[in-house]
Design an enzyme around this catalytic site. Structure first.
Site, PDB file in Angstrom:
ATOM      1  N   LYS A  60       1.514   8.349  -2.955  1.00 29.13           N
ATOM      2  CA  LYS A  60       2.180   9.081  -1.869  1.00 29.13           C
ATOM      3  C   LYS A  60       3.550   9.300  -2.237  1.00 29.13           C
ATOM      4  CE  LYS A  60      -1.204   6.617   0.954  1.00 29.13           C
ATOM      5  NZ  LYS A  60      -1.457   5.491   1.781  1.00 29.13           N
ATOM      6  N   GLN A  65       1.159   0.397   4.014  1.00 27.93           N
ATOM      7  CA  GLN A  65      -0.032   0.264   3.230  1.00 27.93           C
ATOM      8  C   GLN A  65      -0.835  -0.971   3.598  1.00 27.93           C
ATOM      9  OE1 GLN A  65      -0.941   3.000   1.328  1.00 27.93           O
ATOM     10  NE2 GLN A  65      -2.997   1.803   0.897  1.00 27.93           N
ATOM     11  N   ASP A 114       0.129   7.863   9.896  1.00 28.66           N
ATOM     12  CA  ASP A 114      -1.153   7.309   9.672  1.00 28.66           C
ATOM     13  C   ASP A 114      -2.028   7.736  10.765  1.00 28.66           C
ATOM     14  OD1 ASP A 114      -1.642   6.449   6.979  1.00 28.66           O
ATOM     15  OD2 ASP A 114      -0.633   4.611   7.561  1.00 28.66           O
TER      16      ASP A 114
HETATM   17  N1  GUN Z   1      -5.360   1.840   3.115  1.00 27.46           N
HETATM   18  C1  GUN Z   1      -6.429   2.405   2.733  1.00 27.46           C
HETATM   19  N2  GUN Z   1      -6.222   3.537   3.252  1.00 27.46           N
HETATM   20  C2  GUN Z   1      -5.035   3.389   3.851  1.00 27.46           C
HETATM   21  C3  GUN Z   1      -4.518   4.515   4.786  1.00 27.46           C
HETATM   22  O1  GUN Z   1      -4.985   5.564   4.871  1.00 27.46           O
HETATM   23  N3  GUN Z   1      -3.073   4.251   5.281  1.00 27.46           N
HETATM   24  C4  GUN Z   1      -2.620   2.981   5.042  1.00 27.46           C
HETATM   25  N4  GUN Z   1      -1.390   2.725   5.449  1.00 27.46           N
HETATM   26  N5  GUN Z   1      -3.326   2.216   4.405  1.00 27.46           N
HETATM   27  C5  GUN Z   1      -4.427   2.430   3.967  1.00 27.46           C
END
Ligand code: GUN
Length: 285
Positions: free
Chosen positions: A52, A96, A119
């Site tokens: 990211k 996350q 998200d």
């Molecule tokens: N963990 C697994 N997929 C995601 C996601 O799309 N966003 C976040 N914040 N954590 C994750």
């Protein structure tokens, strides 16, 4: 034999568009910033967070990493979220998941300002998705829609089967397909006749989290098969939820793992972060 859909290529295109718009904002003196929060040292989370941050660099955003120790308390994380909610440089906040067990994930998601919830996990944004009026796209399902659209296959009127009902993928995926007039069936661990239901799918989305769960005999001739699974095998290799070798013999289009849905999720996160910055600055296009 199916055509393999390249998530790498489609994600590059999306990121290219985001980058152009971010450059245009920079010319107006506006910088875009994403805060990425990771708690503890889950190796998979570390890989995702690094991807990211790298994507932020590619599209010209600032990224701010907050790496907190495993023993962080819920209150400490809530305090950080509050600081980020009020930080002018931060347009998007990504915490996350999963979080360590002493922290209630919902409490954290609920604390993130819906305006910075890139998200699209906050109940306000989830509700917006439900009624089809949303600023932030749920990243993985929105990435899948881009992949389906890249094939030119029409969704309206098609039989769409989603395996999995998670809040992150299955549920929002079914909504996006429904908004495009697909006839949507959501399957899960209690579903009876799963094989027969899948055999009827023109568009099949597998988000189960079990390696090779979808076998060739479950795939309709000519179906579009989307594999959301990222299962780490004992030998370290990644494996999808779909048995690729079997399914590609029957599908018209199929996504690989890795290099399918994965890169799209991050590209859509970049798109959401740009959207947050544009809304904050009252810029419409
Ligand atoms: N963990 C697994 N997929 C995601 C996601 O799309 N966003 C976040 N914040 N954590 C994750």
């Amino acid at each position: 034999m199916a055509t393999v859909i390249s998530g790498k290529e489609v994600s590059q295109k999306v990121k290219g568009e985001v980058r152009e718009k971010a450059l245009a904002l920079k010319e107006k003196g506006i910088e875009v910033g994403l805060a990425v929060v990771i708690v503890g040292d889950n190796p998979a989370s570390r890989v995702y967070v690094n991807s990211k941050k790298k994507a932020c660099e590619e599209v010209g955003f600032n990224s701010y990493e907050y790496a907190l120790p495993e023993e962080t308390t819920q209150q400490e994380l809530l305090d950080l979220v509050e600081v980020l909610n009020n930080d002018e440089k931060v347009n998007g906040i990504l915490v996350q998941l999963p979080l360590p067990k002493q922290i209630d994930e919902n409490a954290i998601i609920n604390a993130i300002s819906p305006d910075k919830d890139v998200d699209a996990f906050h109940p306000f944004n989830v509700g917006k998705i439900m009624i089809g009026e949303y600023a932030f796209l749920p990243c993985t399902p929105a990435g899948i829609m881009e992949l389906i659209d890249s094939t030119g296959v029409e969704i309206a009127g098609k039989s769409c089967v989603v395996i999995g009902r998670s809040n992150i993928v299955g549920k929002p995926m079914s909504m996006l397909l429904l908004h495009r007039s697909g006839t949507v069936t959501v399957c899960h661990s209690k579903t009876k006749n799963l094989k027969e239901i899948c055999q009827n799918a023109d568009i099949l989305v597998a988000a189960v989290g079990r390696p090779n769960f979808v076998t060739g005999d479950m795939v309709k001739e000519g179906a579009v098969v989307i594999d959301v699974g990222i299962n780490r095998m004992e030998d370290g290799k990644l494996c999808g939820d779909v048995n690729f070798a079997e399914a590609e013999k029957k599908a018209s289009y199929i996504t690989p793992v890795p290099g399918g849905v994965g890169p799209m999720t991050i590209a859509m996160l970049m798109k959401n972060t740009l959207t947050a910055a544009m809304i904050k600055n009252n810029i419409t296009e």
